[in-house]
Write an enzyme that holds these catalytic residues in place. Structure first.
Site, PDB file in Angstrom:
ATOM      1  N   ASP A  75      60.229 -43.079  63.788  1.00  0.00           N
ATOM      2  CA  ASP A  75      60.912 -44.449  63.418  1.00  0.00           C
ATOM      3  C   ASP A  75      60.465 -44.690  62.044  1.00  0.00           C
ATOM      4  O   ASP A  75      59.468 -44.594  61.637  1.00  0.00           O
ATOM      5  CB  ASP A  75      60.581 -45.470  64.396  1.00  0.00           C
ATOM      6  CG  ASP A  75      61.846 -46.463  64.553  1.00  0.00           C
ATOM      7  OD1 ASP A  75      61.310 -47.815  64.587  1.00  0.00           O
ATOM      8  OD2 ASP A  75      63.094 -46.171  64.418  1.00  0.00           O
ATOM      9  N   TYR A  77      59.139 -47.316  59.024  1.00  0.00           N
ATOM     10  CA  TYR A  77      58.526 -48.338  59.058  1.00  0.00           C
ATOM     11  C   TYR A  77      59.332 -49.559  58.820  1.00  0.00           C
ATOM     12  O   TYR A  77      60.399 -49.647  58.276  1.00  0.00           O
ATOM     13  CB  TYR A  77      57.454 -48.559  57.880  1.00  0.00           C
ATOM     14  CG  TYR A  77      56.476 -47.398  57.884  1.00  0.00           C
ATOM     15  CD1 TYR A  77      55.616 -47.232  58.883  1.00  0.00           C
ATOM     16  CD2 TYR A  77      56.245 -46.545  56.807  1.00  0.00           C
ATOM     17  CE1 TYR A  77      54.463 -46.322  59.047  1.00  0.00           C
ATOM     18  CE2 TYR A  77      55.288 -45.319  56.869  1.00  0.00           C
ATOM     19  CZ  TYR A  77      54.511 -45.345  58.030  1.00  0.00           C
ATOM     20  OH  TYR A  77      53.330 -44.222  57.959  1.00  0.00           O
ATOM     21  N   PHE A  88      56.495 -41.207  57.677  1.00  0.00           N
ATOM     22  CA  PHE A  88      54.993 -41.544  57.621  1.00  0.00           C
ATOM     23  C   PHE A  88      54.912 -41.813  56.261  1.00  0.00           C
ATOM     24  O   PHE A  88      53.524 -42.575  55.943  1.00  0.00           O
ATOM     25  CB  PHE A  88      54.071 -40.057  58.015  1.00  0.00           C
ATOM     26  CG  PHE A  88      54.135 -39.691  59.545  1.00  0.00           C
ATOM     27  CD1 PHE A  88      53.432 -40.791  60.283  1.00  0.00           C
ATOM     28  CD2 PHE A  88      54.706 -38.670  59.725  1.00  0.00           C
ATOM     29  CE1 PHE A  88      53.145 -40.203  61.583  1.00  0.00           C
ATOM     30  CE2 PHE A  88      54.567 -38.255  61.235  1.00  0.00           C
ATOM     31  CZ  PHE A  88      53.959 -39.055  62.188  1.00  0.00           C
ATOM     32  N   HIS A 197      49.556 -38.088  68.575  1.00  0.00           N
ATOM     33  CA  HIS A 197      50.266 -38.490  67.306  1.00  0.00           C
ATOM     34  C   HIS A 197      48.649 -39.350  66.566  1.00  0.00           C
ATOM     35  O   HIS A 197      47.755 -39.717  67.104  1.00  0.00           O
ATOM     36  CB  HIS A 197      50.893 -39.991  67.783  1.00  0.00           C
ATOM     37  CG  HIS A 197      51.766 -40.524  66.886  1.00  0.00           C
ATOM     38  ND1 HIS A 197      51.376 -41.497  65.818  1.00  0.00           N
ATOM     39  CD2 HIS A 197      53.221 -40.319  66.412  1.00  0.00           C
ATOM     40  CE1 HIS A 197      52.425 -42.033  65.024  1.00  0.00           C
ATOM     41  NE2 HIS A 197      53.525 -41.060  65.207  1.00  0.00           N
TER      42      HIS A 197
END
Length: 233
Positions: A75, A77, A88, A197
């Site tokens: 998803d 930020y 990321f 993760h």
């Protein structure tokens, strides 16, 4: 501006590298694509702040023919100015969030690299590292607010395209969400690496802690075995 372009609800007008146009246009013309465009338009007309400004930027910076590594995020930020359309990655000048900081910690441990001055991963994307979130838009302050609205169908198509075309690739699947996508990848052709993760909640936990996984060096060793240049992480 992003909001102005979304008001037209024309996903096929969003820029991508020419090699991705077929994947983009097939989705935009589909029932799911039209439903997503309609939803995004409704949210923007209602005054919602939607990030990032260029949802398909990963497909602009990395040509299909150049993809050699795929890193899957979940998803974008959801803070103002953070997301820049790459999984990321954060825009220059923005403090790296915890997951990205852990990625840099592992890079330092694995390859003895200094912590980068910027949290932007554009330099990776320009080397053939496809930084793909499975959902490509989000509303301000509301994580996963656009999940299940159709983006996953599009990004699954991108993953399949990467698996089915071009040279062998390394797929880095970090966390349960990314690992669910392994069924889309031909493991007989590609390198598939899995770990937890990089979030602080899971980066050190079993069964496969992210910190210590060695994926960055493993990718470069795999590329070297094929006489391909390493990624300059």
């Amino acid at each position: 501006m992003f909001h102005d372009r979304l008001m037209d609800a024309d996903l096929a007008a969003w820029p991508v590298d020419p090699g991705w146009i077929g994947v983009r246009d097939a989705f935009a013309a589909s029932t799911d694509g039209r439903s997503l465009a309609s939803y995004l338009g409704e949210r923007l007309r209602a005054g919602a702040a939607v990030y990032p400004p260029h949802p398909l930027r990963a497909l602009t910076l990395t040509r299909p023919a150049d993809v050699r590594v795929v890193i899957l995020g979940q998803d974008p930020y959801h803070g103002p100015g953070q997301a820049e359309g790459l999984a990321f990655s954060v825009a220059p000048g923005i403090k790296p969030p915890p997951s990205l900081r852990n990625m840099f910690v592992e890079l330092q441990r694995d390859l003895q690299l200094p912590v980068p001055a910027s949290g932007s991963l554009v330099r990776w994307a320009e080397q053939g590292v496809l930084l793909l979130n499975t959902c490509l838009t989000v509303e301000d302050g509301q994580a996963a607010s656009h999940a299940g609205r159709g983006w996953e169908i599009f990004t699954d198509a991108v993953i399949r395209h990467c698996s089915q075309t071009g040279a062998a690739k390394a797929f880095l699947l970090w966390g349960a969400h990314a690992q669910k996508k392994q069924t889309l990848i031909d493991a007989a052709r590609h390198l598939v690496l899995q770990a937890n993760h990089p979030s602080p909640l899971s980066a050190r936990r079993p069964p496969t802690p992210f910190l210590g996984c060695g994926h960055f060096s493993a990718v470069n060793r795999w590329l070297a075995a094929q006489e391909r240049p390493p990624v300059r992480w």
